[in-house]
Design a protein around this motif. Structure first.
Motif, PDB file in Angstrom:
ATOM      1  N   PRO A 186      26.791  -2.943 -15.749  1.00  0.00           N
ATOM      2  CA  PRO A 186      27.569  -1.811 -15.541  1.00  0.00           C
ATOM      3  C   PRO A 186      27.091  -0.475 -15.657  1.00  0.00           C
ATOM      4  CG  PRO A 186      27.766  -2.734 -17.915  1.00  0.00           C
ATOM      5  CD  PRO A 186      27.003  -3.625 -16.870  1.00  0.00           C
ATOM      6  N   VAL A 239      29.318   9.467 -27.492  1.00  0.00           N
ATOM      7  CA  VAL A 239      29.742   8.673 -28.156  1.00  0.00           C
ATOM      8  C   VAL A 239      29.856   9.025 -29.794  1.00  0.00           C
ATOM      9  CG1 VAL A 239      28.656   6.678 -27.324  1.00  0.00           C
ATOM     10  CG2 VAL A 239      27.243   7.910 -28.733  1.00  0.00           C
ATOM     11  N   GLY A 294      22.893  -3.532 -18.682  1.00  0.00           N
ATOM     12  CA  GLY A 294      21.252  -3.372 -18.840  1.00  0.00           C
ATOM     13  C   GLY A 294      21.052  -2.649 -20.086  1.00  0.00           C
ATOM     14  N   PRO A 330      19.248  -2.355 -23.165  1.00  0.00           N
ATOM     15  CA  PRO A 330      18.283  -2.998 -24.017  1.00  0.00           C
ATOM     16  C   PRO A 330      18.178  -2.931 -25.641  1.00  0.00           C
ATOM     17  CG  PRO A 330      17.077  -1.234 -22.726  1.00  0.00           C
ATOM     18  CD  PRO A 330      18.796  -1.002 -22.542  1.00  0.00           C
ATOM     19  N   VAL A 351      17.586   8.894 -32.950  1.00  0.00           N
ATOM     20  CA  VAL A 351      18.269   8.815 -31.664  1.00  0.00           C
ATOM     21  C   VAL A 351      19.727   8.643 -31.824  1.00  0.00           C
ATOM     22  CG1 VAL A 351      18.084   6.364 -30.939  1.00  0.00           C
ATOM     23  CG2 VAL A 351      17.879   8.502 -29.434  1.00  0.00           C
ATOM     24  N   LEU A 384      22.981  11.632 -30.808  1.00  0.00           N
ATOM     25  CA  LEU A 384      23.768  10.914 -29.880  1.00  0.00           C
ATOM     26  C   LEU A 384      25.309  11.309 -30.718  1.00  0.00           C
ATOM     27  CD1 LEU A 384      22.582   7.611 -28.356  1.00  0.00           C
ATOM     28  CD2 LEU A 384      22.889  10.054 -27.350  1.00  0.00           C
TER      29      LEU A 384
END
Ligand code: HEC
Length: 191
Positions: free
Chosen positions: A100, A112, A132, A134, A148, A152
């Motif tokens: 997606p 988010v 996709g 990871p 990180v 976000l």
């Protein structure tokens, strides 16, 4: 009764047989440009939400220091921007080819910022199967993953200097002329 049992057995065999034929038919969507497989979205989303409810850490707050945000920017630019983009920049070729499609995490519609930071932390650490996305468990430290995730979680209220660092171009332009000397023709040993 006998007919009933035969019916049940045929029923049990039929479902996997039809599924097998579907997969073998060559018509099941496997290209990233194809629509989702039947149940793919249901399986991916429902299983993910159930796991997040069980496993995502719930206590971490979204308050972040400038240092944590800047460290998050570094992690993001090195590992995430290729898929999740930078504010105001077009999607990368990688992002455009994924299924997606990776949400552009600095576009207001995809941020988010309402997710608990522990949920984002879990996704970054473990990744999301059948997409996709990871998992970074073995390539980033726990601290880098929190940094990180905090970045976000605060994507809609970043201090100006953090925003600026985030938006700098990802790769410096290559020099117009290669500085290496022109290649000499190999003589293939013919004298
Ligand atoms: C190879 C591409 C790729 C890379 C690199 C990547 N992601 Fe993702 N990410 C995805 C895709 C695709 C999804 C969408 C998964 C889905 O549809 O459920 C995703 C989903 C997410 C989500 C969930 C978004 C939501 O709306 O729930 C977060 C958070 C996330 N990624 C953070 C990161 C971070 C942080 C990094 C870097 C450390 C990163 N991703 C690296 C492809 C990538």
């Amino acid at each position: 009764m006998g007919k009933f049992i035969v019916g049940v057995i045929i029923g049990i065999l039929l479902v996997p047989a039809v599924f097998y034929l579907y997969v073998r038919s060559g018509y099941a969507p496997v290209a990233t440009s194809a629509p989702p497989m039947p149940f793919e979205r249901f399986f991916a989303k429902t299983a993910l939400h159930a796991t997040l409810n069980r496993e995502a850490p719930k206590t971490h707050t979204t308050t972040a220091s400038r240092g944590e945000l800047l460290a998050g920017v570094q992690v993001y630019r090195d590992n995430c921007a290729v898929c999740h983009g930078l504010p105001g920049k077009p999607r990368s070729p990688v992002a455009r080819g994924e299924f997606p499609p990776p949400p552009q995490l600095f576009e207001p519609a995809h941020m988010v910022t309402n997710d608990p930071v522990g949920v984002t932390y879990w996704k970054v650490k473990h990744g999301i199967r059948l997409t996709g996305m990871p998992g970074f468990q073995t390539s980033l430290t726990d601290e880098e993953i929190w940094n990180v995730s905090l970045l976000l979680a605060n994507a809609d209220k970043l201090p100006a200097d953090v925003s600026q660092t985030l938006q700098a171009p990802l790769t410096p332009a290559l020099p117009a002329k290669p500085s290496a000397p022109p290649a000499t023709k190999p003589d293939h040993g013919q004298k």
